[in-house]
Design an enzyme around this catalytic site. Structure first.
Site, PDB file in Angstrom:
ATOM      1  N   ARG A   1      13.071   2.815  -1.064  1.00 15.43           N
ATOM      2  CA  ARG A   1      11.692   2.867  -1.134  1.00 15.43           C
ATOM      3  C   ARG A   1      11.836   3.338  -2.862  1.00 15.43           C
ATOM      4  O   ARG A   1      12.049   4.295  -3.480  1.00 15.43           O
ATOM      5  CB  ARG A   1      10.662   4.328  -0.540  1.00 15.43           C
ATOM      6  CG  ARG A   1      10.975   3.918   1.026  1.00 15.43           C
ATOM      7  CD  ARG A   1       9.984   4.751   1.497  1.00 15.43           C
ATOM      8  NE  ARG A   1       8.813   5.239   1.309  1.00 15.43           N
ATOM      9  CZ  ARG A   1       7.779   5.949   0.976  1.00 15.43           C
ATOM     10  NH1 ARG A   1       8.560   7.212   1.662  1.00 15.43           N
ATOM     11  NH2 ARG A   1       6.522   6.518   0.098  1.00 15.43           N
TER      12      ARG A   1
ATOM     13  N   GLU B   1      -0.176 -11.581  -2.645  1.00 12.66           N
ATOM     14  CA  GLU B   1      -1.868 -11.360  -2.620  1.00 12.66           C
ATOM     15  C   GLU B   1      -2.774 -10.826  -4.178  1.00 12.66           C
ATOM     16  O   GLU B   1      -3.744 -11.151  -4.018  1.00 12.66           O
ATOM     17  CB  GLU B   1      -2.109 -10.229  -1.550  1.00 12.66           C
ATOM     18  CG  GLU B   1      -2.140  -8.948  -1.668  1.00 12.66           C
ATOM     19  CD  GLU B   1      -0.859  -8.063  -1.581  1.00 12.66           C
ATOM     20  OE1 GLU B   1      -0.032  -8.951  -1.905  1.00 12.66           O
ATOM     21  OE2 GLU B   1      -0.885  -6.943  -1.829  1.00 12.66           O
TER      22      GLU B   1
ATOM     23  N   HIS C   1       3.878  -8.129  -4.737  1.00 17.05           N
ATOM     24  CA  HIS C   1       2.480  -8.314  -3.996  1.00 17.05           C
ATOM     25  C   HIS C   1       2.481  -9.710  -4.063  1.00 17.05           C
ATOM     26  O   HIS C   1       1.417 -10.162  -5.080  1.00 17.05           O
ATOM     27  CB  HIS C   1       1.884  -7.573  -4.638  1.00 17.05           C
ATOM     28  CG  HIS C   1       1.194  -5.974  -4.735  1.00 17.05           C
ATOM     29  ND1 HIS C   1       1.219  -5.381  -3.219  1.00 17.05           N
ATOM     30  CD2 HIS C   1       2.258  -5.168  -4.695  1.00 17.05           C
ATOM     31  CE1 HIS C   1       1.087  -4.149  -3.168  1.00 17.05           C
ATOM     32  NE2 HIS C   1       2.563  -3.860  -3.740  1.00 17.05           N
TER      33      HIS C   1
ATOM     34  N   CYS D   1       6.055  -5.871   0.290  1.00 16.61           N
ATOM     35  CA  CYS D   1       5.749  -4.270  -0.345  1.00 16.61           C
ATOM     36  C   CYS D   1       6.180  -3.212   0.422  1.00 16.61           C
ATOM     37  O   CYS D   1       7.437  -3.070   1.289  1.00 16.61           O
ATOM     38  CB  CYS D   1       5.112  -3.881  -1.830  1.00 16.61           C
ATOM     39  SG  CYS D   1       5.392  -2.460  -2.934  1.00 16.61           S
TER      40      CYS D   1
ATOM     41  N   ILE E   1       5.037  -2.824  -8.095  1.00 19.35           N
ATOM     42  CA  ILE E   1       4.171  -1.828  -7.927  1.00 19.35           C
ATOM     43  C   ILE E   1       5.386  -0.437  -6.746  1.00 19.35           C
ATOM     44  O   ILE E   1       4.341  -0.359  -5.814  1.00 19.35           O
ATOM     45  CB  ILE E   1       2.294  -1.660  -7.369  1.00 19.35           C
ATOM     46  CG1 ILE E   1       1.899  -3.029  -8.144  1.00 19.35           C
ATOM     47  CG2 ILE E   1       2.249  -0.571  -7.699  1.00 19.35           C
ATOM     48  CD1 ILE E   1       0.420  -3.083  -7.423  1.00 19.35           C
ATOM     49  N   ARG E   2       4.958   0.559  -7.282  1.00 20.31           N
ATOM     50  CA  ARG E   2       6.153   1.173  -7.287  1.00 20.31           C
ATOM     51  C   ARG E   2       7.334   0.636  -5.623  1.00 20.31           C
ATOM     52  O   ARG E   2       6.731   0.830  -5.093  1.00 20.31           O
ATOM     53  CB  ARG E   2       5.654   2.586  -6.105  1.00 20.31           C
ATOM     54  CG  ARG E   2       5.095   3.091  -7.370  1.00 20.31           C
ATOM     55  CD  ARG E   2       3.798   4.699  -6.832  1.00 20.31           C
ATOM     56  NE  ARG E   2       2.986   4.397  -6.547  1.00 20.31           N
ATOM     57  CZ  ARG E   2       2.636   4.644  -4.777  1.00 20.31           C
ATOM     58  NH1 ARG E   2       4.032   5.143  -4.306  1.00 20.31           N
ATOM     59  NH2 ARG E   2       2.063   3.718  -3.731  1.00 20.31           N
TER      60      ARG E   2
ATOM     61  N   GLY F   1       0.691  -0.778   0.291  1.00 21.93           N
ATOM     62  CA  GLY F   1       0.361  -0.039   0.051  1.00 21.93           C
ATOM     63  C   GLY F   1       0.790   1.149  -0.388  1.00 21.93           C
ATOM     64  O   GLY F   1       1.635   1.556  -0.922  1.00 21.93           O
ATOM     65  N   GLU F   2       0.600   2.154   1.109  1.00 24.64           N
ATOM     66  CA  GLU F   2       1.577   3.288   0.922  1.00 24.64           C
ATOM     67  C   GLU F   2       2.043   3.423   2.699  1.00 24.64           C
ATOM     68  O   GLU F   2       1.527   3.614   3.894  1.00 24.64           O
ATOM     69  CB  GLU F   2       0.433   4.836   0.599  1.00 24.64           C
ATOM     70  CG  GLU F   2       1.708   5.217   0.513  1.00 24.64           C
ATOM     71  CD  GLU F   2       2.895   5.845  -0.284  1.00 24.64           C
ATOM     72  OE1 GLU F   2       2.696   5.099  -1.148  1.00 24.64           O
ATOM     73  OE2 GLU F   2       4.086   6.133   0.187  1.00 24.64           O
ATOM     74  N   SER F   3       3.935   3.204   2.464  1.00 23.83           N
ATOM     75  CA  SER F   3       3.962   2.594   4.587  1.00 23.83           C
ATOM     76  C   SER F   3       3.830   4.004   5.066  1.00 23.83           C
ATOM     77  O   SER F   3       3.838   3.963   6.100  1.00 23.83           O
ATOM     78  CB  SER F   3       5.408   2.850   3.854  1.00 23.83           C
ATOM     79  OG  SER F   3       6.177   3.280   3.114  1.00 23.83           O
TER      80      SER F   3
HETATM   81  N1  GLN Z   1       6.527   2.365  -3.032  1.00 22.89           N
HETATM   82  C1  GLN Z   1       5.189   2.325  -1.727  1.00 22.89           C
HETATM   83  C2  GLN Z   1       5.702   3.146   0.145  1.00 22.89           C
HETATM   84  O1  GLN Z   1       6.686   3.677   0.105  1.00 22.89           O
HETATM   85  C3  GLN Z   1       4.989   1.384  -1.439  1.00 22.89           C
HETATM   86  C4  GLN Z   1       4.212   0.330  -2.865  1.00 22.89           C
HETATM   87  C5  GLN Z   1       3.341  -0.474  -2.947  1.00 22.89           C
HETATM   88  O2  GLN Z   1       3.348  -2.067  -1.419  1.00 22.89           O
HETATM   89  N2  GLN Z   1       2.752  -1.288  -3.566  1.00 22.89           N
HETATM   90  O3  GLN Z   1       5.034   2.835   0.404  1.00 22.89           O
END
Ligand code: GLN
Length: 211
Positions: free
Chosen positions: A110, A191, A189, A80, A140-141, A47-49
């Site tokens: 990151r 999941e 990911h 991730c 994904i990122r 997700g987004e840390s």
């Molecule tokens: N780039 C996101 C972060 O810095 C992580 C991306 C992801 O979990 N798909 O948290």
């Protein structure tokens, strides 16, 4: 005791669905200290840390999460963004950065596999899963593993065989799945696919073997 999935933000429902399908043990969405205290294991989703650690901080969950992730008797798997939070150090892309949970002696960078539009899928070979066919890794990122401490019991579980993105420099050679005792991380990911083998590995080889 339950297998918890941190449910503050990100792809937690997908992890819950897979875990519920592969084990009869209770699977609990974790948003409070009380819910965390009912768990012997925790999955930290992608997700987004920054968001996850901000929400954890504001809801009083940051310190309990740090304790949990640094407790050798608990199993934790970060995917991730979850891998970033499990690191002891992460490069910050914005001033201020985010608070980490720690738990694994790894350093990550990151977003180093590129922006959202540079998301990619790549086969990853594992030797520890129930069958030898590669895992389809969805990035994904995603964070890149920068380095890990030798002599801390860290083992490499999976590695990319080629450099998937031109600009991505990985000092550690694109290791994308690691285990350190009862802690595990993947920069992709699992999941988001139908392949449940990594979840089975986490439950059977780590959670079910807790003392
Ligand atoms: N780039 C996101 C972060 O810095 C992580 C991306 C992801 O979990 N798909 O948290």
């Amino acid at each position: 005791m339950s297998i918890g999935v941190l449910a503050l933000q990100g792809a937690f429902l997908e992890h819950c669905d897979i875990l519920s399908a592969i084990t009869h043990q209770p699977v609990l969405q974790v948003r409070t200290t009380d819910e965390l205290s009912q768990c012997k294991a925790l999955v930290i989703p992608g997700g987004e840390s920054t968001t996850m650690s901000l929400v954890a901080n504001r809801s009083g969950l940051l310190e309990p999460l740090r304790e949990f992730c640094n407790d050798p008797s608990k199993a934790v798997w970060g995917t991730c963004a979850g891998m970033i939070l499990l690191a002891k150090e992460a490069s910050q892309t914005k001033k201020g950065g985010q608070e980490l949970f720690g738990g694994m002696d790894i350093v990550v960078n990151r977003n180093q596999y590129g922006s959202q539009v540079e998301s990619f899928q790549e086969d990853i070979q594992f030797n520890c899963l129930s069958t030898p066919d590669p895992v389809n890794g969805i990035f994904i990122r995603a964070p890149i593993l920068h380095s890990y401490e030798a002599n801390k019991g860290i083992i490499e579980l999976g590695c990319l065989t080629s450099n998937p993105v031109d600009h991505a420099v990985a000092p550690q050679g694109h290791v994308v799945a690691l285990r350190q005792n009862n802690k595990m991380c993947t920069s992709f990911h699992p999941e988001l696919t139908r392949d449940t083998r990594l979840h089975v590995y986490f439950v059977e080889h780590i959670v079910n073997k807790l003392g």
